[in-house]
Design a protein around this motif. Structure first.
Motif, PDB file in Angstrom:
ATOM      1  N   LYS A   1     -46.442 -16.650 -19.828  1.00  0.00           N
ATOM      2  CA  LYS A   1     -47.052 -17.543 -20.807  1.00  0.00           C
ATOM      3  C   LYS A   1     -47.248 -18.952 -20.260  1.00  0.00           C
ATOM      4  CE  LYS A   1     -45.129 -15.049 -24.778  1.00  0.00           C
ATOM      5  NZ  LYS A   1     -44.263 -15.143 -25.982  1.00  0.00           N
ATOM      6  N   LYS A   2     -46.632 -19.235 -19.113  1.00  0.00           N
ATOM      7  CA  LYS A   2     -46.693 -20.583 -18.553  1.00  0.00           C
ATOM      8  C   LYS A   2     -47.361 -20.632 -17.188  1.00  0.00           C
ATOM      9  CE  LYS A   2     -42.435 -22.048 -20.901  1.00  0.00           C
ATOM     10  NZ  LYS A   2     -41.061 -22.573 -20.696  1.00  0.00           N
ATOM     11  N   ASP A   3     -47.258 -19.548 -16.399  1.00  0.00           N
ATOM     12  CA  ASP A   3     -47.794 -19.565 -15.044  1.00  0.00           C
ATOM     13  C   ASP A   3     -49.317 -19.708 -15.055  1.00  0.00           C
ATOM     14  OD1 ASP A   3     -45.268 -19.189 -13.961  1.00  0.00           O
ATOM     15  OD2 ASP A   3     -45.434 -17.009 -13.960  1.00  0.00           O
ATOM     16  N   PRO A   4     -49.852 -20.471 -14.119  1.00  0.00           N
ATOM     17  CA  PRO A   4     -51.310 -20.626 -14.056  1.00  0.00           C
ATOM     18  C   PRO A   4     -51.971 -19.350 -13.541  1.00  0.00           C
ATOM     19  CG  PRO A   4     -50.306 -21.645 -12.145  1.00  0.00           C
ATOM     20  CD  PRO A   4     -49.163 -21.223 -13.042  1.00  0.00           C
ATOM     21  N   ALA A   5     -53.251 -19.251 -13.762  1.00  0.00           N
ATOM     22  CA  ALA A   5     -54.023 -18.165 -13.166  1.00  0.00           C
ATOM     23  C   ALA A   5     -54.071 -18.375 -11.657  1.00  0.00           C
ATOM     24  CB  ALA A   5     -55.439 -18.150 -13.735  1.00  0.00           C
ATOM     25  N   VAL A   6     -53.985 -17.288 -10.911  1.00  0.00           N
ATOM     26  CA  VAL A   6     -54.112 -17.363  -9.454  1.00  0.00           C
ATOM     27  C   VAL A   6     -55.131 -16.324  -8.998  1.00  0.00           C
ATOM     28  CG1 VAL A   6     -52.964 -17.120  -7.217  1.00  0.00           C
ATOM     29  CG2 VAL A   6     -51.745 -18.199  -9.129  1.00  0.00           C
ATOM     30  N   LEU A   7     -56.090 -16.781  -8.213  1.00  0.00           N
ATOM     31  CA  LEU A   7     -57.123 -15.916  -7.657  1.00  0.00           C
ATOM     32  C   LEU A   7     -57.083 -16.002  -6.142  1.00  0.00           C
ATOM     33  CD1 LEU A   7     -58.127 -16.261 -10.612  1.00  0.00           C
ATOM     34  CD2 LEU A   7     -60.443 -16.477  -9.697  1.00  0.00           C
ATOM     35  N   VAL A   8     -57.534 -14.946  -5.493  1.00  0.00           N
ATOM     36  CA  VAL A   8     -57.683 -14.945  -4.043  1.00  0.00           C
ATOM     37  C   VAL A   8     -59.118 -14.572  -3.701  1.00  0.00           C
ATOM     38  CG1 VAL A   8     -57.128 -13.638  -1.954  1.00  0.00           C
ATOM     39  CG2 VAL A   8     -55.293 -14.541  -3.367  1.00  0.00           C
ATOM     40  N   VAL A   9     -59.702 -15.319  -2.774  1.00  0.00           N
ATOM     41  CA  VAL A   9     -61.040 -15.030  -2.267  1.00  0.00           C
ATOM     42  C   VAL A   9     -60.912 -14.730  -0.779  1.00  0.00           C
ATOM     43  CG1 VAL A   9     -63.400 -15.880  -2.044  1.00  0.00           C
ATOM     44  CG2 VAL A   9     -61.957 -16.706  -3.919  1.00  0.00           C
ATOM     45  N   ASP A  10     -61.545 -13.653  -0.323  1.00  0.00           N
ATOM     46  CA  ASP A  10     -61.459 -13.331   1.099  1.00  0.00           C
ATOM     47  C   ASP A  10     -62.243 -14.351   1.923  1.00  0.00           C
ATOM     48  OD1 ASP A  10     -64.232 -11.782   2.130  1.00  0.00           O
ATOM     49  OD2 ASP A  10     -63.894 -11.784  -0.031  1.00  0.00           O
ATOM     50  N   ASP A  11     -61.986 -14.385   3.219  1.00  0.00           N
ATOM     51  CA  ASP A  11     -62.515 -15.422   4.104  1.00  0.00           C
ATOM     52  C   ASP A  11     -64.034 -15.373   4.254  1.00  0.00           C
ATOM     53  OD1 ASP A  11     -61.323 -17.619   5.453  1.00  0.00           O
ATOM     54  OD2 ASP A  11     -61.947 -16.778   7.373  1.00  0.00           O
ATOM     55  N   LYS A  12     -64.648 -14.243   3.905  1.00  0.00           N
ATOM     56  CA  LYS A  12     -66.102 -14.123   3.978  1.00  0.00           C
ATOM     57  C   LYS A  12     -66.773 -14.317   2.620  1.00  0.00           C
ATOM     58  CE  LYS A  12     -66.402 -11.140   8.064  1.00  0.00           C
ATOM     59  NZ  LYS A  12     -66.928  -9.851   8.598  1.00  0.00           N
ATOM     60  N   GLY A  13     -65.962 -14.477   1.573  1.00  0.00           N
ATOM     61  CA  GLY A  13     -66.529 -14.692   0.254  1.00  0.00           C
ATOM     62  C   GLY A  13     -67.161 -13.468  -0.358  1.00  0.00           C
ATOM     63  N   GLN A  14     -66.647 -12.291  -0.020  1.00  0.00           N
ATOM     64  CA  GLN A  14     -67.207 -11.048  -0.555  1.00  0.00           C
ATOM     65  C   GLN A  14     -66.533 -10.627  -1.857  1.00  0.00           C
ATOM     66  OE1 GLN A  14     -66.548  -8.769   3.166  1.00  0.00           O
ATOM     67  NE2 GLN A  14     -68.760  -8.410   3.172  1.00  0.00           N
ATOM     68  N   TYR A  15     -65.246 -10.944  -1.990  1.00  0.00           N
ATOM     69  CA  TYR A  15     -64.480 -10.488  -3.153  1.00  0.00           C
ATOM     70  C   TYR A  15     -63.657 -11.624  -3.748  1.00  0.00           C
ATOM     71  CZ  TYR A  15     -65.545  -6.000  -1.009  1.00  0.00           C
ATOM     72  OH  TYR A  15     -66.205  -4.932  -0.452  1.00  0.00           O
ATOM     73  N   VAL A  16     -63.513 -11.588  -5.069  1.00  0.00           N
ATOM     74  CA  VAL A  16     -62.624 -12.494  -5.782  1.00  0.00           C
ATOM     75  C   VAL A  16     -61.619 -11.625  -6.521  1.00  0.00           C
ATOM     76  CG1 VAL A  16     -62.422 -14.333  -7.493  1.00  0.00           C
ATOM     77  CG2 VAL A  16     -64.475 -14.181  -6.071  1.00  0.00           C
ATOM     78  N   VAL A  17     -60.334 -11.808  -6.244  1.00  0.00           N
ATOM     79  CA  VAL A  17     -59.287 -10.930  -6.771  1.00  0.00           C
ATOM     80  C   VAL A  17     -58.417 -11.682  -7.774  1.00  0.00           C
ATOM     81  CG1 VAL A  17     -57.374  -9.394  -6.177  1.00  0.00           C
ATOM     82  CG2 VAL A  17     -59.251  -9.738  -4.544  1.00  0.00           C
ATOM     83  N   SER A  18     -58.243 -11.098  -8.946  1.00  0.00           N
ATOM     84  CA  SER A  18     -57.325 -11.642  -9.944  1.00  0.00           C
ATOM     85  C   SER A  18     -55.907 -11.250  -9.554  1.00  0.00           C
ATOM     86  CB  SER A  18     -57.674 -11.081 -11.329  1.00  0.00           C
ATOM     87  OG  SER A  18     -56.737 -11.510 -12.285  1.00  0.00           O
ATOM     88  N   VAL A  19     -55.048 -12.240  -9.280  1.00  0.00           N
ATOM     89  CA  VAL A  19     -53.706 -11.975  -8.753  1.00  0.00           C
ATOM     90  C   VAL A  19     -52.622 -12.176  -9.802  1.00  0.00           C
ATOM     91  CG1 VAL A  19     -51.998 -12.650  -7.012  1.00  0.00           C
ATOM     92  CG2 VAL A  19     -54.446 -12.627  -6.431  1.00  0.00           C
ATOM     93  N   LEU A  20     -52.706 -13.263 -10.574  1.00  0.00           N
ATOM     94  CA  LEU A  20     -51.611 -13.619 -11.482  1.00  0.00           C
ATOM     95  C   LEU A  20     -52.158 -14.150 -12.797  1.00  0.00           C
ATOM     96  CD1 LEU A  20     -48.445 -14.095 -11.680  1.00  0.00           C
ATOM     97  CD2 LEU A  20     -48.939 -16.450 -10.995  1.00  0.00           C
TER      98      LEU A  20
END
Length: 378
Positions: A101-120
């Motif tokens: 309920k408190k942690d921010p959203a965290v996303l990861v983008v690969d180094d080529k910008g092909q994918y955006v991943v929902s992590v947290l």
């Protein structure tokens, strides 16, 4: 510059709700582009990749391990977008996790910008919605692994993000979001901007009602409102802002001509006065257009760098292709074009009319038009 030291949480300058972080050469190149396409994020990257324009673009450099930067980002930002490997991000954020309920959203983008991943924080923290919006903005594929995806409705704090829209104030984002999620009567009025903002394969829910004008929305007495406009609101319209959010689409094009050596301060003052005269928001400026003789004009370059506005120039031949309301033989004598500010603005915006015909003030001439969204701007 931010100096990072073990055991210390650095002081950062938060301007936007999200942080975008890169630590590799290729990641920085992509991140600089992403920051223009997705204007809701503050950009951070390592000092060794400094390019000299960071202060003008409000980019924050850091010196040291990104692991030492993350605690400050966790405390300040609603979400963190990392152009860092997934495994590394997981290891670095693990000690920082407190509560979903408190942690921010965290996303990861690969180094080529092909994918955006929902992590947290996919649902409560909004990472899933952010993943879709950010992926759309940069042209990547979203990766969301939760069993049930986010509710298919308007994400109020990210509405129009893929087009570069910005909200005027974050004050009402939370209560308006609640109205949207709770299926209350929400009025939507769009005066300008891109029309293809509904991204789902189902009709817009009945509780989200489109109105042709702000006055009609006021008469309908909605519980919340989403207003998409480049205009400054008039006093009688502000009743909708009691539980409403104003979005600023990138819809205004400034055609600028100036004498050589004109200072940025003078150019900006003319722009501010012209926008105020038309009751238009500076947040809705999409680009500055001029003649190619001005492509290296210092004042214009400094101004467009300050606001991350594209600066587009055209040849005299290209400008002369545009029907002009105020052709000038004098301008033609010196530039080869019968006008600069008017045809430059109209050509970029694909517009046939001007909101402001050329107006000379001191060393600056300005014209203003609105982007024609029926035809893609060029």
């Amino acid at each position: 510059m931010i100096s990072l030291h073990e055991g210390e949480i650095p002081v950062i300058e938060k301007r936007r709700p999200y942080a975008l972080v890169a630590i590799t050469k290729h990641g920085v190149v992509h991140a600089r582009s992403y920051a223009e396409k997705f204007p809701y994020a503050d950009l951070y990257y390592m000092k060794k990749f400094e390019q000299g324009d960071e202060e003008a673009r409000n980019i924050q450099l850091f010196d040291g391990s990104v692991r030492l930067l993350l605690p400050a980002l966790f405390q300040q930002y609603k979400g963190i977008i990392c152009i860092i490997s997934l495994g590394a991000v997981v290891r670095m954020i693990a000690p920082l996790l407190m509560d979903k309920k408190k942690d921010p959203a965290v996303l990861v983008v690969d180094d080529k910008g092909q994918y955006v991943v929902s992590v947290l924080s996919g649902h409560i923290g909004g990472a899933n919605a952010l993943t879709h919006e950010f992926a759309k903005a940069i042209g990547a594929a979203p990766v969301v692994t939760t069993a049930s995806d986010v509710q298919k409705t308007i994400p109020v704090d990210l509405f129009g993000a893929q087009f570069g829209w910005m909200w005027d104030s974050e004050e009402k984002l939370t209560p308006v979001s609640a109205s949207v999620v709770n299926e209350e009567h929400v009025a939507i009025v769009q005066e300008t901007g891109e029309k293809n903002w509904w991204m789902y394969d189902r009709p817009i829910p009945d509780h989200l009602k489109m109105y042709p004008s702000i006055d009609e929305a006021i008469m309908a007495k909605p519980q919340a409102a989403l207003l998409i406009t480049d205009r400054i609101m008039e006093p009688h319209e502000e009743v909708l802002l009691e539980n409403g959010v104003v979005y600023r689409p990138k819809s205004i094009v400034l055609g600028i001509g100036c004498n050589r050596g004109t200072a940025i301060a003078e150019i900006e003052q003319v722009i501010d006065e012209a926008l105020a005269e038309l009751s238009l928001s500076k947040k809705s400026v999409k680009a500055v257009a001029s003649i190619n003789l001005k492509k290296n004009e210092t004042g214009l370059l400094e101004l467009t760098a300050k606001y991350n506005w594209p600066f587009v120039t055209y040849t005299p031949e290209q400008l002369n292709e545009i029907p002009m309301q105020n052709p000038s033989e004098t301008v033609f004598k010196y530039t080869g074009a019968y006008g600069v500010s008017e045809p430059a603005a109209m050509r970029y915006a694909n517009a046939k009319e001007l909101l402001l015909e050329k107006k000379k003030s001191g060393n600056v001439t300005i014209s203003i038009t609105r982007v024609n969204y029926e035809v893609e701007a060029q």
